[in-house]
Design a protein around this motif. Structure first.
Motif, short mmCIF file in Angstrom:
data_model
loop_
_atom_site.label_atom_id
_atom_site.label_comp_id
_atom_site.label_asym_id
_atom_site.label_seq_id
_atom_site.Cartn_x
_atom_site.Cartn_y
_atom_site.Cartn_z
N GLN A 123 52.95 60.58 112.58
CA GLN A 123 52.88 59.24 113.18
C GLN A 123 53.31 58.15 112.20
N GLY A 124 53.92 58.56 111.07
CA GLY A 124 54.37 57.56 110.10
C GLY A 124 55.43 56.65 110.71
N GLN A 125 55.42 55.39 110.29
CA GLN A 125 56.37 54.41 110.84
C GLN A 125 57.61 54.36 109.97
N ALA A 156 42.84 62.50 108.70
CA ALA A 156 41.75 61.92 109.50
C ALA A 156 42.15 61.78 110.97
N ASP A 157 43.41 61.43 111.23
CA ASP A 157 43.85 61.19 112.61
C ASP A 157 44.34 62.45 113.31
N GLY A 158 44.42 63.56 112.58
CA GLY A 158 44.96 64.79 113.20
C GLY A 158 46.45 64.69 113.46
N SER A 217 51.69 67.12 109.77
CA SER A 217 52.74 68.05 110.12
C SER A 217 52.10 69.42 110.43
N ALA A 218 52.65 70.12 111.44
CA ALA A 218 52.01 71.35 111.93
C ALA A 218 51.93 72.43 110.85
N ASP A 219 52.92 72.49 109.96
CA ASP A 219 52.88 73.55 108.94
C ASP A 219 51.71 73.33 107.98
N ILE A 220 51.37 72.09 107.69
CA ILE A 220 50.23 71.80 106.82
C ILE A 220 48.93 72.19 107.54
N ALA A 221 48.79 71.76 108.78
CA ALA A 221 47.57 72.04 109.53
C ALA A 221 47.35 73.55 109.68
N ALA A 278 45.31 68.29 101.38
CA ALA A 278 45.38 66.89 101.80
C ALA A 278 44.15 66.11 101.33
N TYR A 279 44.32 64.81 101.28
CA TYR A 279 43.23 63.86 101.00
C TYR A 279 42.22 63.97 102.15
#
Ligand code: FAD
Length: 260
Positions: free
Chosen positions: A55-57, A73-75, A78-82, A118-119
């Motif tokens: 969702q980065g601008q 925090a927002d879910g 990127s899918a590969d990280i998740a 991730a943070y």
């Protein structure tokens, strides 16, 4: 038990590839569930970037830590990280397996750590104040899990002894074992290290497999490296220096090991 092996070698028929296959087969024979993140085979992208937050601008300055925190925090990661984070949540034990390249992790594995840790997931966890500097070094998201390195080196064992020219292996691996594994809460087992790889023949490979099996069988029972916990009372807060009455007059990495 669930074991995640993160494997970093570009050639499946390499020594590392063979050791990984042996580890998977042995763990499965013992009844464990195994997942392998074979980073080269997956084409894992090791480059942290603004695209890691879906969702980065466009055009907005990329703030590496803050964007990582927000996406976690927002879910919106990127899918590969998740996916890799889900594997870590699933695992009771993590094995990082790699050839020692320039005294550290192959770049693809370092990139895996940078992106997947991730943070809010691996750092920035828990209260951060002058009284409590986060849940880390023995506490954090990976608490209750175990981890071990499986490493091969071209150098001889003696090159990595305390007076060896390369420096002691515990010191070379400290940033990985203490910094990458103990930091988010893993209990870290002593590493499985295979030296002098150019001399590995069928007999040496068989011996290495037997030694590896013993270490895998000890994943749940072997004593971890006794690193001092950040919030266990051994460090002054917020300076985070070891209390002066512990290991008095000593310096160096070994002061972070608990003694009896
Ligand atoms: P391979 O090259 O695949 O195999 C090694 C030997 O094992 C070969 O003789 C092969 O025949 C044998 N073998 C493989 N599979 C089997 C099998 N199934 N059965 C029997 N024998 C088998 N070393 C250091 O000590 N310190 C460093 O800092 C360092 N930096 C490096 C940086 C780079 C970029 C590179 C390329 C190498 C570096 N090395 C260093 C050496 C490196 O650690 C070794 O090359 C590596 O550990 C060997 O692992 P491999 O899986 O690539 O072995």
């Amino acid at each position: 038990m669930n074991v995640l092996i993160v494997h970093a070698h570009p050639e499946p028929r390499s020594l590392n590839g063979s050791l990984k296959d042996h580890a998977v087969a042995h763990l499965q024979r013992q009844g464990h569930a195994v997942q392998v993140s074979d980073l080269y085979a997956m084409g894992f992208n090791p480059l942290i970037s603004a695209a890691d937050n879906t969702q980065g601008q466009p055009g907005v300055r990329f703030r590496v830590s803050e964007d990582s925190r927000q996406a976690f925090a927002d879910g919106t990661q990127s899918a590969d990280i998740a996916r890799e984070q889900d594997k870590l949540r699933w695992a009771d034990a993590l094995i990082l397996q790699f050839p020692l390249w320039w005294f550290g992790l192959p770049a693809i594995l370092k990139g895996w750590v940078e992106r997947v840790y991730a943070y809010g997931f691996a750092y920035g966890v828990g209260e951060h104040s002058d009284q409590h500097w986060g849940d880390r070094y023995g506490e954090g998201s990976m608490s209750g899990k175990r981890a071990m390195l499986m490493v091969t080196t071209g150098g001889w064992a003696s090159h990595y002894e305390p007076r060896g020219i390369n420096g002691p292996m515990e010191a070379i691996l400290f940033p990985i074992q203490h910094g990458i594994l103990f930091y988010p809460g893993f209990e870290v087992l002593p590493p499985f290290v295979l030296h002098r790889t150019s001399r590995v023949d069928e007999a040496a490979f068989a011996a290495a497999c037997t030694a590896l099996e013993q270490r895998l069988d000890g994943l749940w029972s072997d004593a971890p490296i006794p690193y001092r916990r950040q919030n266990g009372g051994d460090y002054l807060i917020p300076q985070l220096t070891l209390r002066p009455d512990l290991a008095p007059g000593e310096e160096g990495l070994a002061v972070h090991l608990q003694r009896d």
